[in-house]
Design a protein around this motif. Structure first.
Motif, PDB file in Angstrom:
ATOM      1  N   VAL A 118       0.853  -1.188   0.000  1.00  0.00           N
ATOM      2  CA  VAL A 118       0.000   0.000   0.000  1.00  0.00           C
ATOM      3  C   VAL A 118       0.891   1.242   0.000  1.00  0.00           C
ATOM      4  O   VAL A 118       1.550   1.551   0.979  1.00  0.00           O
ATOM      5  N   GLY A 119       0.919   1.929  -1.138  1.00  0.00           N
ATOM      6  CA  GLY A 119       1.714   3.143  -1.263  1.00  0.00           C
ATOM      7  C   GLY A 119       2.940   2.931  -2.127  1.00  0.00           C
ATOM      8  O   GLY A 119       3.814   2.122  -1.797  1.00  0.00           O
ATOM      9  N   ALA A 120       3.022   3.672  -3.258  1.00  0.00           N
ATOM     10  CA  ALA A 120       4.144   3.524  -4.192  1.00  0.00           C
ATOM     11  C   ALA A 120       5.113   4.685  -4.039  1.00  0.00           C
ATOM     12  O   ALA A 120       5.506   5.327  -5.002  1.00  0.00           O
ATOM     13  N   GLY A 121       5.508   4.948  -2.792  1.00  0.00           N
ATOM     14  CA  GLY A 121       6.451   6.020  -2.516  1.00  0.00           C
ATOM     15  C   GLY A 121       7.873   5.522  -2.396  1.00  0.00           C
ATOM     16  O   GLY A 121       8.255   4.505  -2.985  1.00  0.00           O
ATOM     17  N   SER A 122       8.664   6.226  -1.593  1.00  0.00           N
ATOM     18  CA  SER A 122      10.083   5.895  -1.456  1.00  0.00           C
ATOM     19  C   SER A 122      10.286   4.439  -1.092  1.00  0.00           C
ATOM     20  O   SER A 122      11.148   3.760  -1.647  1.00  0.00           O
ATOM     21  N   ALA A 123       9.503   3.933  -0.148  1.00  0.00           N
ATOM     22  CA  ALA A 123       9.651   2.541   0.285  1.00  0.00           C
ATOM     23  C   ALA A 123       8.897   1.569  -0.604  1.00  0.00           C
ATOM     24  O   ALA A 123       9.389   0.492  -0.935  1.00  0.00           O
ATOM     25  N   GLY A 124       7.671   1.935  -0.998  1.00  0.00           N
ATOM     26  CA  GLY A 124       6.832   1.001  -1.743  1.00  0.00           C
ATOM     27  C   GLY A 124       7.426   0.573  -3.063  1.00  0.00           C
ATOM     28  O   GLY A 124       7.312  -0.600  -3.456  1.00  0.00           O
ATOM     29  N   CYS A 125       8.084   1.488  -3.767  1.00  0.00           N
ATOM     30  CA  CYS A 125       8.702   1.126  -5.048  1.00  0.00           C
ATOM     31  C   CYS A 125       9.857   0.153  -4.850  1.00  0.00           C
ATOM     32  O   CYS A 125      10.082  -0.743  -5.676  1.00  0.00           O
ATOM     33  N   VAL A 126      10.593   0.333  -3.752  1.00  0.00           N
ATOM     34  CA  VAL A 126      11.685  -0.604  -3.440  1.00  0.00           C
ATOM     35  C   VAL A 126      11.116  -1.990  -3.178  1.00  0.00           C
ATOM     36  O   VAL A 126      11.595  -3.000  -3.718  1.00  0.00           O
ATOM     37  N   LEU A 127      10.088  -2.062  -2.340  1.00  0.00           N
ATOM     38  CA  LEU A 127       9.476  -3.352  -2.017  1.00  0.00           C
ATOM     39  C   LEU A 127       8.947  -4.040  -3.270  1.00  0.00           C
ATOM     40  O   LEU A 127       9.126  -5.254  -3.453  1.00  0.00           O
ATOM     41  N   ALA A 128       8.309  -3.271  -4.139  1.00  0.00           N
ATOM     42  CA  ALA A 128       7.750  -3.858  -5.357  1.00  0.00           C
ATOM     43  C   ALA A 128       8.841  -4.464  -6.222  1.00  0.00           C
ATOM     44  O   ALA A 128       8.675  -5.552  -6.796  1.00  0.00           O
ATOM     45  N   ASN A 129       9.955  -3.777  -6.327  1.00  0.00           N
ATOM     46  CA  ASN A 129      11.072  -4.284  -7.127  1.00  0.00           C
ATOM     47  C   ASN A 129      11.671  -5.538  -6.502  1.00  0.00           C
ATOM     48  O   ASN A 129      11.797  -6.588  -7.152  1.00  0.00           O
ATOM     49  N   ARG A 130      12.045  -5.443  -5.258  1.00  0.00           N
ATOM     50  CA  ARG A 130      12.786  -6.546  -4.627  1.00  0.00           C
ATOM     51  C   ARG A 130      11.938  -7.802  -4.432  1.00  0.00           C
ATOM     52  O   ARG A 130      12.435  -8.926  -4.567  1.00  0.00           O
ATOM     53  N   ALA A 140      11.157  -2.601 -13.076  1.00  0.00           N
ATOM     54  CA  ALA A 140      10.395  -3.805 -12.723  1.00  0.00           C
ATOM     55  C   ALA A 140       9.030  -3.881 -13.377  1.00  0.00           C
ATOM     56  O   ALA A 140       8.349  -4.914 -13.285  1.00  0.00           O
ATOM     57  N   ARG A 141       8.579  -2.831 -14.058  1.00  0.00           N
ATOM     58  CA  ARG A 141       7.199  -2.748 -14.512  1.00  0.00           C
ATOM     59  C   ARG A 141       6.797  -3.857 -15.487  1.00  0.00           C
ATOM     60  O   ARG A 141       5.622  -4.220 -15.568  1.00  0.00           O
ATOM     61  N   ARG A 142       7.743  -4.391 -16.261  1.00  0.00           N
ATOM     62  CA  ARG A 142       7.400  -5.415 -17.251  1.00  0.00           C
ATOM     63  C   ARG A 142       7.342  -6.827 -16.678  1.00  0.00           C
ATOM     64  O   ARG A 142       7.025  -7.768 -17.402  1.00  0.00           O
ATOM     65  N   ARG A 143       7.639  -6.974 -15.415  1.00  0.00           N
ATOM     66  CA  ARG A 143       7.586  -8.315 -14.830  1.00  0.00           C
ATOM     67  C   ARG A 143       6.142  -8.799 -14.756  1.00  0.00           C
ATOM     68  O   ARG A 143       5.263  -8.092 -14.241  1.00  0.00           O
ATOM     69  N   PRO A 144       5.869 -10.000 -15.225  1.00  0.00           N
ATOM     70  CA  PRO A 144       4.478 -10.483 -15.236  1.00  0.00           C
ATOM     71  C   PRO A 144       3.909 -10.711 -13.847  1.00  0.00           C
ATOM     72  O   PRO A 144       2.682 -10.753 -13.688  1.00  0.00           O
ATOM     73  N   ASN A 145       4.774 -10.852 -12.843  1.00  0.00           N
ATOM     74  CA  ASN A 145       4.292 -11.104 -11.482  1.00  0.00           C
ATOM     75  C   ASN A 145       4.109  -9.824 -10.672  1.00  0.00           C
ATOM     76  O   ASN A 145       3.835  -9.877  -9.472  1.00  0.00           O
ATOM     77  N   LEU A 146       4.268  -8.644 -11.308  1.00  0.00           N
ATOM     78  CA  LEU A 146       4.065  -7.366 -10.629  1.00  0.00           C
ATOM     79  C   LEU A 146       2.879  -6.629 -11.257  1.00  0.00           C
ATOM     80  O   LEU A 146       2.867  -6.363 -12.459  1.00  0.00           O
ATOM     81  N   THR A 147       1.901  -6.309 -10.428  1.00  0.00           N
ATOM     82  CA  THR A 147       0.743  -5.523 -10.845  1.00  0.00           C
ATOM     83  C   THR A 147       0.785  -4.176 -10.147  1.00  0.00           C
ATOM     84  O   THR A 147       0.891  -4.118  -8.912  1.00  0.00           O
TER      85      THR A 147
END
Length: 537
Positions: free
Chosen positions: A10-22, A205-212
């Protein structure tokens, strides 16, 4: 139909984008990243000086205001927060600062094992691409750029030399764990463009099929199956849907909205939840408490020579010159933003490490991000690094789309009042020191009328503002700390399947800007989450 993922962030900020990538990089788990705002397509986000354009943007900025603060003459203080992919890293002042070694050692000493400086340093190095090159504390292979300001400005050089006269060393790298000194900031820019967490981490990371990635989707509450977080309700007013999480829900909505979400979801102070008729999942008195922020006091001077950014921005010819400089060489004020000069010093006699930070800018305006003054100007912005004042964040209703009550209680602690006065006096001494003094035509604010301690303090109350670092509202702490909301692995106490990963978890504010520290926290916690997943596979 319900959508199901392994992890919901929840939240695509400084931390959320890192979590989504990793969490998505090994392809083993499905990840959903929720952002209430839009994608980061607005060009002003990516141009560093565009900070002034996003400061009051109705779409890209939450545009919060605090409650009337008794310590600030009952003013409501404007609190901008990013509402876009990248969060506040997409609209901030781009300052690349980690804080002091002792900040993190203090976290560990408070009962948070694994959070000392030596524990965090590998993650600071992992995240950064530093143009100063490799070193014992620097990284060069990470996604987040730390770019040095190459061009030397006459006004900043005079500021540096004046500080050196007062015994401060000139510093090239403020991120070794030791800060005391003066120099130029490094910035989160890459080739003259902003390097937000969305650019550094999410874009690859946006093109990864497992990331929405879902934009325009605000979480309204966390869902529970008994004491286990099992998903979130999210969407727009009148159009909410359920998203399920097989493994964990990760709150990275920031120090204002993460505690709001916890309270709306039944985790918070018992009396507050009962007042609003919210079913208690876990009574946690610390949720929303311990609010800390850096209060900035901005002294402004008229400059004797037309060498400031004010002069460039006041005419079409000046603006054209700046545009061409950026277009052909990715340099100049458009590529730097607002603040260039950095200074960390001690102003209180009892302290053993820097307690004040300067952001020295070659422009002036009535407020940060406002219209520049019609004369050559500069700003000495000073802030106390480790304030003693504490405030709170509390829901006003059960409406998730209503901003919470935010009360910082600035200057409520005696130490903070004395430090603010001492910082203003120190800034004035600098301004009257050669070679800076001949460039200072007059003090615009606070002006000659403010001389006594009481008069200076009144100026601080009348004009003080946030420097955009609210923190501490879901603090990390040991089992015996009843006000600790999360443990040292950032798991919310009293429930399972739920963590908070943003500035909320800081037990105490770091000595400096918060963007890079929270990216480090997200890098470190990503490893913890993956380790926990392997153990439960």
């Amino acid at each position: 139909m319900e959508a199901v993922f392994d992890y919901i962030i929840v939240g695509a900020g400084s931390a959320g984008c890192v979590l989504a990538n990793r969490l998505s990089e090994d392809g083993r788990h499905s990840v959903c990243l929720l952002e209430a705002g839009p994608a980061d397509h607005n060009p002003w986000i990516h141009l560093p000086i565009g900070y002034g354009k996003t400061m009051f943007h109705k779409t890209l900025n939450w545009g919060y205001y605090t409650d009337p603060d008794p310590g600030m003459l009952d003013r409501r203080i404007y609190w901008p927060r990013g509402r876009v992919l990248g969060g506040s890293s997409s609209i901030n002042g781009l300052i690349y600062v980690r804080g002091q070694r002792q900040d993190y050692d203090h976290w560990a000493a408070q009962g948070n094992p694994g959070w000392g400086w030596d524990d965090c340093l590998p993650y600071f190095r992992k995240l950064e691409h530093n143009d100063l090159g490799p070193g014992p504390t620097r990284g060069t292979d990470g996604p987040l750029w730390a770019s040095s300001i190459k061009a030397r400005h006459e006004l900043v050089e005079a500021f540096i030399e004046a500080a050196r006269t007062h015994g401060l060393p000139r510093v090239q790298d403020f991120n070794t764990g030791e800060q005391e000194g003066v120099g130029y900031y490094q910035l989160t820019t890459r080739h003259g463009l902003r390097c937000s967490s969305a650019v550094a981490y999410l874009k690859p990371a946006r093109r990864r099929p497992n990331l929405t990635v879902m934009t325009g989707t605000q979480a309204s509450r966390v869902l529970f199956d008994g004491k286990r977080a099992c998903g979130v309700q999210a969407g727009r007013p009148g159009a909410l849907r359920t998203l399920r999480a097989r493994r964990e829900v990760l709150l990275a909505a920031g120090a204002l909205q993460s505690p709001q979400l916890l309270q709306l979801s039944g985790i918070g102070p018992e009396a507050l939840l009962k007042e609003h008729g919210i079913k208690i999942v876990h009574a946690s008195p610390g949720v929303g408490e311990n609010l800390q922020d850096h209060l900035q006091i901005r002294l402004m001077y008229e400059v004797t020579k037309p060498i400031t950014t004010n002069d460039d921005l006041r005419t079409l010819a000046g603006k054209a010159r700046l545009g061409l400089q950026w277009l052909f060489s990715r340099s100049g004020p458009l590529a730097i933003g607002i603040n260039q000069g950095a200074l960390f010093c001690k102003v209180m006699p009892e302290v053993v490490r820097p307690d004040i930070q300067f952001h020295f800018a070659t422009l002036s305006a009535d407020m940060a991000g406002g219209t520049v003054h019609p004369f050559p100007g500069c700003t000495y912005s000073v802030c106390q690094l480790r304030p003693a004042s504490r405030g709170h964040v509390r829901i006003r209703s059960t409406d998730p789309f209503e901003a919470p009550s935010m009360q910082p209680y600035y200057l409520s602690a005696d130490l903070d009042r004395r430090t603010a006065v001492a910082a203003v006096r120190y800034a004035r001494r600098l301004a009257s020191t050669d070679p800076l003094a001949p460039l200072m035509k007059r003090e615009v604010r606070p002006g000659a009328d403010a001389q006594s301690d009481d008069e200076i303090l009144h100026f601080c109350r009348e004009y003080g503002a946030t420097i955009f670092h609210p923190s501490g509202t879901a603090k990390m702490g040991p089992d015996n700390d009843t006000m600790a909301v999360v443990d040292s692995r950032l798991r919310v106490r009293g429930v399972s399947g739920l963590r908070v990963v943003d500035c909320s978890i800081m037990p105490t504010l770091v000595s400096g800007n918060t963007n890079v520290p929270i990216i480090m926290v997200a890098e470190k916690v990503s490893d913890m989450i993956r380790e926990d997943a392997r153990q439960t596979a």
